[in-house]
Design a protein around this motif. Structure first.
Motif, PDB file in Angstrom:
ATOM      1  N   ALA A  65      -8.276   4.632  -3.516  1.00 24.83           N
ATOM      2  CA  ALA A  65      -8.725   4.395  -4.890  1.00 24.83           C
ATOM      3  C   ALA A  65      -9.785   5.431  -5.259  1.00 24.83           C
ATOM      4  O   ALA A  65     -10.632   5.779  -4.437  1.00 24.83           O
ATOM      5  CB  ALA A  65      -9.302   2.995  -5.019  1.00 24.83           C
TER       6      ALA A  65
ATOM      7  N   LEU B 284      -4.907   2.239   2.256  1.00 22.92           N
ATOM      8  CA  LEU B 284      -4.798   1.505   0.989  1.00 22.92           C
ATOM      9  C   LEU B 284      -6.172   1.278   0.362  1.00 22.92           C
ATOM     10  O   LEU B 284      -6.341   1.342  -0.842  1.00 22.92           O
ATOM     11  CB  LEU B 284      -4.107   0.167   1.225  1.00 22.92           C
TER      12      LEU B 284
ATOM     13  N   ARG C 102       0.229  -1.978  -9.132  1.00 20.03           N
ATOM     14  CA  ARG C 102      -0.650  -1.687 -10.267  1.00 20.03           C
ATOM     15  C   ARG C 102      -2.100  -1.973  -9.888  1.00 20.03           C
ATOM     16  O   ARG C 102      -2.386  -2.945  -9.173  1.00 20.03           O
ATOM     17  CB  ARG C 102      -0.284  -2.523 -11.485  1.00 20.03           C
ATOM     18  N   SER C 103      -2.955  -1.154 -10.396  1.00 23.64           N
ATOM     19  CA  SER C 103      -4.373  -1.318 -10.110  1.00 23.64           C
ATOM     20  C   SER C 103      -4.849  -2.681 -10.597  1.00 23.64           C
ATOM     21  O   SER C 103      -4.670  -3.027 -11.771  1.00 23.64           O
ATOM     22  CB  SER C 103      -5.129  -0.191 -10.822  1.00 23.64           C
ATOM     23  N   PHE C 104      -5.422  -3.434  -9.681  1.00 24.92           N
ATOM     24  CA  PHE C 104      -5.917  -4.771  -9.961  1.00 24.92           C
ATOM     25  C   PHE C 104      -4.848  -5.636 -10.648  1.00 24.92           C
ATOM     26  O   PHE C 104      -5.143  -6.482 -11.473  1.00 24.92           O
ATOM     27  CB  PHE C 104      -7.194  -4.727 -10.803  1.00 24.92           C
TER      28      PHE C 104
ATOM     29  N   ASP D 163     -10.933   0.406 -14.308  1.00 22.00           N
ATOM     30  CA  ASP D 163      -9.960  -0.415 -13.583  1.00 22.00           C
ATOM     31  C   ASP D 163      -8.670  -0.621 -14.366  1.00 22.00           C
ATOM     32  O   ASP D 163      -7.700  -1.137 -13.826  1.00 22.00           O
ATOM     33  CB  ASP D 163     -10.566  -1.789 -13.267  1.00 22.00           C
TER      34      ASP D 163
ATOM     35  N   ASP E 107      -2.935   4.895 -14.438  1.00 21.68           N
ATOM     36  CA  ASP E 107      -3.400   3.592 -13.957  1.00 21.68           C
ATOM     37  C   ASP E 107      -4.882   3.646 -13.578  1.00 21.68           C
ATOM     38  O   ASP E 107      -5.432   4.710 -13.285  1.00 21.68           O
ATOM     39  CB  ASP E 107      -2.573   3.178 -12.745  1.00 21.68           C
ATOM     40  N   GLY E 108      -5.492   2.494 -13.591  1.00 20.72           N
ATOM     41  CA  GLY E 108      -6.898   2.402 -13.235  1.00 20.72           C
ATOM     42  C   GLY E 108      -7.161   2.912 -11.831  1.00 20.72           C
ATOM     43  O   GLY E 108      -6.367   2.670 -10.921  1.00 20.72           O
ATOM     44  N   ARG E 109      -8.252   3.647 -11.677  1.00 21.66           N
ATOM     45  CA  ARG E 109      -8.698   4.179 -10.384  1.00 21.66           C
ATOM     46  C   ARG E 109      -7.637   5.052  -9.720  1.00 21.66           C
ATOM     47  O   ARG E 109      -7.588   5.173  -8.505  1.00 21.66           O
ATOM     48  CB  ARG E 109      -9.089   3.029  -9.463  1.00 21.66           C
TER      49      ARG E 109
ATOM     50  N   PRO F 118      -8.290  -1.538  -5.343  1.00 25.49           N
ATOM     51  CA  PRO F 118      -7.470  -1.717  -6.542  1.00 25.49           C
ATOM     52  C   PRO F 118      -6.011  -2.092  -6.269  1.00 25.49           C
ATOM     53  O   PRO F 118      -5.325  -2.556  -7.167  1.00 25.49           O
ATOM     54  CB  PRO F 118      -7.563  -0.349  -7.226  1.00 25.49           C
TER      55      PRO F 118
END
Lengths: 293, 151
Positions: free
Chosen positions: B14, B10, A287-289, B62, B101-103, A258
């Motif tokens: 997640a 990194l 930021r995620s994705f 996501d 935030d996503g994940r 991500p």
């Protein structure tokens, strides 16, 4: 008048807290040339700095204390604000990228002049490129880039590329002066390149990654090295040249996680023929994705 | 610096949906899934003002997800079997909806002031994200329960 003098005496250590230091060091420095030996970690009081107690009451001197909470419960803690886990969404989307690029561009050597010094003799020379066709330099550079996401899919970035000339365009040198033993023999070597570029672009996202189209402009600095031999004297001299950069690029990247992308980029100069670049990079996103999903 | 180690960190930090596991966080207590959120709620040792709940949440999706801790429906039950609605202790008015935030993962601990001993405390975790049907998690008091008065 007397009151003024008393007030001045009271304030002096606060305004100049190091006043006492100078007088206390005078005695320790009386050794003259042996001062080096006297500073060998001795705990001699004459070497210790003296700070007036008023210094610690001076509000301009910050007290360095780490903030530690006894509890992590909201309302009881002071060091960490509520929602610290969402900090990354309160700042713009930032991307830090690092990678490797290969660039080919027109040699900047043609018609350049330089000089080399051997002992107390200085020699001037000039460089002439091959007359038949334009010579090209090929460079391999490390690239570091920081980008910020803008609304509507736009982004901007600054980039610094630093590397070496893997294959400098061949050029001949011509000595313009001579010395007691004739003229130095100059041999062209490699050199190094620094590109500083600003970029603006727009990108589109897919589930797996993204594509971008961008325009970049900046400045290229190239240092061409020459080896000079003159009567048992060996020297290295260089010629520095600068040129503008204006490129159109495309880039594509895939999400590895991500917050991590791997991508490729390719571009061509819009102001110079036969000038191109290509590279690979890894990018870290805040930021995620990239906030695209 | 070993770059492969940085990349591994990194790539590995997640949140994996449904795992209730993350290198930086633990998910103690009772667990539930509401929409994009995996949630764990733990009843911690009470503070003098009342019981304390530890919330740990992770975004399965996501994209960002808004979490409204101040709006979570919490009901305490005292020894007499009387249910009391509880509001979080928030003297600085910090609580507000925040996007996760996503994940990503997050966590907070909230105290719920009350003037009586709370033996059981129930949380409707669906109200955390204002989604779906009510989903109550009930937690008994811990051994360290101490109950005082509302500040």
């Amino acid at each position: 008048m007397k009151r003024l003098l008393i007030a001045a005496a009271a304030l002096a250590p606060v305004v100049h807290p190091y006043v006492a230091e100078a007088s206390s060091c005078q005695g320790g420095g009386s050794g003259g040339g042996s001062s080096g030996g006297s500073s060998s970690g001795s705990s001699n009081a004459s070497n210790d700095r003296y700070y007036h107690p008023g210094l610690y009451q001076n509000p301009r001197v910050p007290q360095q204390t780490a903030c530690e909470d006894a509890s992590d419960v909201i309302g009881y803690r002071r060091c960490t604000k509520f929602g610290a886990w969402a900090k990354n969404l309160k700042i713009p989307h930032i991307v830090i990228e690092g990678g490797v690029v290969v660039r080919q561009f027109g040699s900047l050597l043609d018609s350049q002049a330089g000089s080399v010094i051997h002992g107390n003799e200085s020699f001037a020379y000039r460089v002439l490129a091959q007359p038949q066709r334009r010579t090209l330099d090929t460079a391999v550079l490390s690239t570091l880039r920081a980008g910020v996401g803008l609304p509507h899919g736009f982004y901007t970035a600054v980039e610094v590329d630093l590397g070496g000339l893997a294959q400098p365009g061949r050029a001949s040198t011509e000595m313009m002066t001579s010395g007691s033993f004739g003229s130095p023999d100059l041999q062209q070597q490699r050199g190094f390149v620094v590109d500083s570029v600003g970029t603006i672009g727009v990108h589109g996202a897919t589930h797996a990654g993204g594509l971008g189209v961008e325009l970049s402009g900046g400045l290229r600095a190239v240092s061409y090295s020459f080896h000079s031999s003159y009567h048992d004297c060996e020297r290295t001299t260089s010629i520095r040249a600068f040129a503008p950069i204006a490129e159109a690029r495309v880039r594509g990247e895939l999400w590895l996680s991500p917050w991590l992308t791997a991508g490729v980029t390719a571009g061509t100069s819009v102001i110079e023929q036969h000038s191109w670049m290509g590279g690979v990079y890894l990018g870290v996103h805040t930021r995620s994705f990239g906030g695209d999903r | 610096m070993n770059y492969s180690l940085v990349l591994a960190v990194l790539a590995g930090c997640a949140y994996k949906p449904g795992s209730f596991a993350h290198p930086q966080s633990e998910f103690p207590g009772q667990r539930a899934t509401v929409g994009c959120l995996d949630i764990a709620v733990e009843r911690r040792t009470d503070l003098p003002i009342g019981p304390v709940l530890g919330y740990q949440f992770a975004n399965r999706c996501d994209h960002p997800m808004t979490i409204d801790l101040g709006a979570v429906a919490v009901v305490g039950r005292n020894a007499q079997g009387t249910d009391v609605g509880l509001r979080p202790y928030d003297p600085l008015a910090e609580l507000h909806p925040v996007a996760l935030d996503g994940r990503n993962v997050g966590g907070e601990s909230l105290a719920y002031p009350t003037d009586r001993a709370i033996t059981q405390i129930c949380v409707d975790v669906a109200t955390l994200v204002h989604q779906g049907a009510p989903q109550w998690l009930c937690l008994a008091s811990t051994t360290g329960t101490v109950v005082g008065s509302v500040p």
